[in-house]
Design an enzyme around this catalytic site. Structure first.
Site, PDB file in Angstrom:
ATOM      1  NE  ARG A   1      -3.777   0.848   2.081  1.00  0.00           N
ATOM      2  CZ  ARG A   1      -4.978   1.076   2.626  1.00  0.00           C
ATOM      3  NH1 ARG A   1      -5.116   1.954   3.589  1.00  0.00           N
ATOM      4  NH2 ARG A   1      -6.033   0.420   2.208  1.00  0.00           N
TER       5      ARG A   1
ATOM      6  CG  HIS B   1      -8.572   0.369  -2.620  1.00  0.00           C
ATOM      7  ND1 HIS B   1      -7.780  -0.671  -2.174  1.00  0.00           N
ATOM      8  CD2 HIS B   1      -9.203   0.860  -1.512  1.00  0.00           C
ATOM      9  CE1 HIS B   1      -7.933  -0.803  -0.867  1.00  0.00           C
ATOM     10  NE2 HIS B   1      -8.790   0.103  -0.441  1.00  0.00           N
TER      11      HIS B   1
ATOM     12  CD  GLN C   1     -12.905  -1.051  -0.267  1.00  0.00           C
ATOM     13  OE1 GLN C   1     -12.013  -0.878   0.554  1.00  0.00           O
ATOM     14  NE2 GLN C   1     -14.129  -1.408   0.088  1.00  0.00           N
TER      15      GLN C   1
ATOM     16  CG  ASP D   1     -13.303   7.140  -0.673  1.00  0.00           C
ATOM     17  OD1 ASP D   1     -13.164   7.033   0.567  1.00  0.00           O
ATOM     18  OD2 ASP D   1     -12.353   6.991  -1.476  1.00  0.00           O
TER      19      ASP D   1
ATOM     20  CB  CYS E   1     -13.912   2.053   0.589  1.00  0.00           C
ATOM     21  SG  CYS E   1     -13.476   3.801   0.570  1.00  0.00           S
TER      22      CYS E   1
ATOM     23  NE  ARG F   1     -10.870  -4.490   1.210  1.00  0.00           N
ATOM     24  CZ  ARG F   1      -9.924  -3.592   1.513  1.00  0.00           C
ATOM     25  NH1 ARG F   1     -10.207  -2.564   2.281  1.00  0.00           N
ATOM     26  NH2 ARG F   1      -8.689  -3.704   1.023  1.00  0.00           N
TER      27      ARG F   1
HETATM   28  N1   CP Z   1     -11.097   0.555   2.834  1.00  0.00           N
HETATM   29  C1   CP Z   1      -9.816   0.499   3.214  1.00  0.00           C
HETATM   30  O1   CP Z   1      -8.903   0.285   2.400  1.00  0.00           O
HETATM   31  O2   CP Z   1      -9.622   0.681   4.544  1.00  0.00           O
HETATM   32  P1   CP Z   1      -8.229   0.835   5.287  1.00  0.00           P
HETATM   33  O3   CP Z   1      -7.630   2.156   4.842  1.00  0.00           O
HETATM   34  O4   CP Z   1      -8.564   0.825   6.740  1.00  0.00           O
HETATM   35  O5   CP Z   1      -7.335  -0.305   4.891  1.00  0.00           O
HETATM   36  N1  NVA Z   2      -9.764   7.337  -1.272  1.00  0.00           N
HETATM   37  C1  NVA Z   2      -9.363   6.905   0.043  1.00  0.00           C
HETATM   38  C2  NVA Z   2      -9.628   5.451   0.219  1.00  0.00           C
HETATM   39  C3  NVA Z   2      -9.300   4.915   1.585  1.00  0.00           C
HETATM   40  C4  NVA Z   2      -9.573   3.445   1.709  1.00  0.00           C
HETATM   41  C5  NVA Z   2      -7.902   7.214   0.264  1.00  0.00           C
HETATM   42  O1  NVA Z   2      -7.097   6.935  -0.624  1.00  0.00           O
HETATM   43  O2  NVA Z   2      -7.559   7.759   1.323  1.00  0.00           O
END
Ligand code: CP
Ligand code: NVA
Length: 336
Positions: free
Chosen positions: A111, A138, A141, A235, A277, A322
């Protein structure tokens, strides 16, 4: 100049555009089976003795926990590499890190910021690499989200209509657009024009739709976006890696796209569901929520607390899924 030592492992998951519809649906079928196995107490470990590195350059609750619990359930071990404490990006290149980790681990989750980093990791590691979120995509997700939609809809995925409201350029919006297009769904993005997904992403979605029969709509009209939608998705208005100062421009831009009870009603479907999400700014009970309240006189941001806490909200089903979907990605990687 470095040389690529191995091909990308076919068990990698870097972005949705790399998958066929059959591969995507195959992962969902595996996830549903793994979910039944875990809930029924009959799960069998398929990853015993494997070691996975989990690299997180950004914060995470769901993705980290899902990878970790999935690994443990399946008999594998994990090593967590957080935003600080390793040399990645600071004193060692992605290519060098990939070749080191590839010698020690059977799979790597990443990530971070640039999609190019996770792609480079996959180029050099020689083991499966899984994208746990980048600025651009993502994909894990999406597996959880579509599985969740299928659990709340009787009938094939091609019948499902969903609309994302908010920052249409962010990772989740882009992923929702191409995923719906890949699977032949009715996918809409409702956002102000300045926050529409980039042209190359819309073009990619339209090209997929031409093959799959999907409907793709990008609009600045909320009513048009949500009309007939089975699922309304939003989101955060400012994503990880963006400056906090963005809130000052995003709030006026995105307030008309906030998910309220009126927006849910505008679907015309009393059974329409709300998706997110997570994490979400839906009240003033967090540091961020308090800053939003104090600065903009808003209680919650992208969704009202009433919608978030309503019976239409299936956000925690998404969060649970997830785990099952990431487990499917991990187990299938070694069938490849
Ligand atoms: N939705 C998601 O990716 O959550 P986190 O940032 O907690 O991993
Ligand atoms: N768009 C958000 C998603 C988090 C799961 C971010 O990148 O912070």
């Amino acid at each position: 100049m470095t040389t690529v030592t191995s091909q990308r492992h076919p068990g990698s998951l870097l972005k949705e555009l790399d998958l066929t519809k059959d591969q995507f649906l195959g992962l969902l079928a595996t996830a549903a089976k793994l979910k039944r196995g875990k809930n029924g107490g009959s799960e069998t470990a398929q990853l015993t003795g494997k070691n996975f590195a989990l690299i997180f350059e950004k914060a995470s609750t769901r993705t980290l926990c899902a990878f970790e619990v999935a690994a443990h359930d399946q008999g594998a071990h994990i090593t967590y590499l957080g935003p600080t404490g390793s040399h990645i990006g600071e004193a060692e290149t992605v290519a060098d890190t990939a070749r080191v980790l590839g010698r020690m681990f059977d799979g790597i989750e990443f990530r971070g910021f640039d999609q190019a980093s996770v792609e480079e990791l996959a180029d050099y590691a020689g083991v499966p690499v899984w994208n746990g979120l980048t600025n651009e995509w993502h994909p894990t997700q999406m597996l959880a989200d579509i599985l969740t939609m299928t659990e709340h809809h009787d009938g094939p995925v091609e019948e499902i209509a969903y609309c994302f409201l908010g920052d249409g350029r962010n990772n989740v919006a882009r992923s929702l657009l191409v995923t719906g297009a890949l699977l032949g769904m009715d996918v809409r993005i409702a956002a102000p024009r300045e926050l529409w997904p980039p042209t190359d992403v819309v073009d990619a979605a339209r090209a997929l739709a031409a093959v799959s029969g999907a409907k793709v709509l990008v609009t600045d009209d909320v009513e048009r976006g949500v009309s007939g939608a089975h699922f309304v998705y939003t989101d955060v208005w400012v994503s990880m890696g963006e400056s906090d100062e963005k809130w000052a421009t995003r709030v006026p831009q995105l307030l008309p796209y906030r998910v309220t009870e009126q927006v849910m009603s505008a679907t015309g479907r009393p059974d329409a569901k709300f998706m997110h999400c997570l994490p979400s700014v839906h009240n003033a009970d967090t540091d961020l929520g308090r800053r939003v309240r104090d600065q903009f006189a808003l209680d919650g941001a992208e969704v009202t607390d009433a919608v978030f806490e309503s019976s239409a909200s299936i956000v925690f089903d998404q969060a649970e899924n997830r785990l099952h979907t990431i487990k499917a990605v991990m187990t299938q990687a070694f069938d490849a």
